[in-house]
Design an enzyme around this catalytic site. Structure first.
Site, PDB file in Angstrom:
ATOM      1  N   HIS A 155       1.150  -1.277   0.430  1.00 40.83           N
ATOM      2  CA  HIS A 155      -0.150   0.119  -0.168  1.00 40.83           C
ATOM      3  C   HIS A 155       0.779   1.126   0.210  1.00 40.83           C
ATOM      4  O   HIS A 155       2.466   1.537   0.196  1.00 40.83           O
ATOM      5  CB  HIS A 155      -0.842  -0.103   0.973  1.00 40.83           C
ATOM      6  CG  HIS A 155      -0.748   0.136   2.864  1.00 40.83           C
ATOM      7  ND1 HIS A 155       0.077  -0.376   3.583  1.00 40.83           N
ATOM      8  CD2 HIS A 155      -0.398   1.170   3.640  1.00 40.83           C
ATOM      9  CE1 HIS A 155       0.832  -0.073   3.785  1.00 40.83           C
ATOM     10  NE2 HIS A 155       0.439   0.740   4.425  1.00 40.83           N
ATOM     11  N   TYR A 207       4.078   1.933  14.433  1.00 48.34           N
ATOM     12  CA  TYR A 207       4.770   2.774  13.295  1.00 48.34           C
ATOM     13  C   TYR A 207       3.805   4.575  14.284  1.00 48.34           C
ATOM     14  O   TYR A 207       3.011   4.076  14.136  1.00 48.34           O
ATOM     15  CB  TYR A 207       4.129   2.555  11.675  1.00 48.34           C
ATOM     16  CG  TYR A 207       2.370   2.060  11.823  1.00 48.34           C
ATOM     17  CD1 TYR A 207       1.620   2.637  11.124  1.00 48.34           C
ATOM     18  CD2 TYR A 207       2.290   1.122  12.070  1.00 48.34           C
ATOM     19  CE1 TYR A 207       0.144   2.863  10.880  1.00 48.34           C
ATOM     20  CE2 TYR A 207       0.920   0.430  11.920  1.00 48.34           C
ATOM     21  CZ  TYR A 207       0.052   1.778  11.950  1.00 48.34           C
ATOM     22  OH  TYR A 207      -1.530   0.408  11.652  1.00 48.34           O
TER      23      TYR A 207
END
Length: 151
Positions: free
Chosen positions: A51, A119
């Site tokens: 992605h 993240y």
């Protein structure tokens, strides 16, 4: 190195009590702004790819387990347009990786244990207008072979 990608090796400080390690600092100059911090766990041999984003940069850190991280530059006009790059991250190679806008990314969990990724992004996730554009892990234009090469 793909244009705009930053790889930072992390330094662990062990002592008789355990260890300490900085992951990301404001003076690293990596994020244009802070949007969100997230956590995800993936089981062994799982591939989460690909992605990319049109608005946000990501910084990836794998504190547990190990992963093969694959990046593919999709930014027309970039000097590294259509280049693919691989990083090995996790317990065996503690590091962080800045993934800029327009660079497709994904990973495969290596070994027999789950991997955890933490993240950081420059934007918060918006369910009503997600900045997440999917590409199949086996996209022929990227052409990445996820199989382990036995040598």
């Amino acid at each position: 190195m793909i244009e705009g990608v930053v790889y930072k090796k992390l330094l662990k400080h062990p002592d008789d009590r355990g260890s300490f390690m900085e992951i990301l600092r404001d003076d690293d100059g990596l994020l244009r702004r802070f949007g969100q911090a997230s956590y995800s766990m993936s089981y062994p041999n799982v591939i989460k790819a690909f992605h990319y984003h049109k608005k946000q940069d990501d910084i990836w850190f794998f504190p547990k387990g190990n992963a093969q991280v694959v990046l593919h530059d999709m930014r027309e006009g970039s000097p590294t347009y259509k280049e693919t790059q691989v990083f090995y991250m996790g317990e065996e190679n503690q590091s962080i990786l800045l993934i800029p806008v327009g660079v497709a990314h994904g990973y495969r969990v290596l070994g027999q244990e789950p991997a955890i990724i933490i993240y950081f992004t420059t934007e918060s996730y918006q369910a009503s207008d997600p900045d997440e554009f999917r590409i199949s892990y086996d996209d022929p234009e990227i052409g990445f072979n996820w199989e382990t090469k036995f040598r």
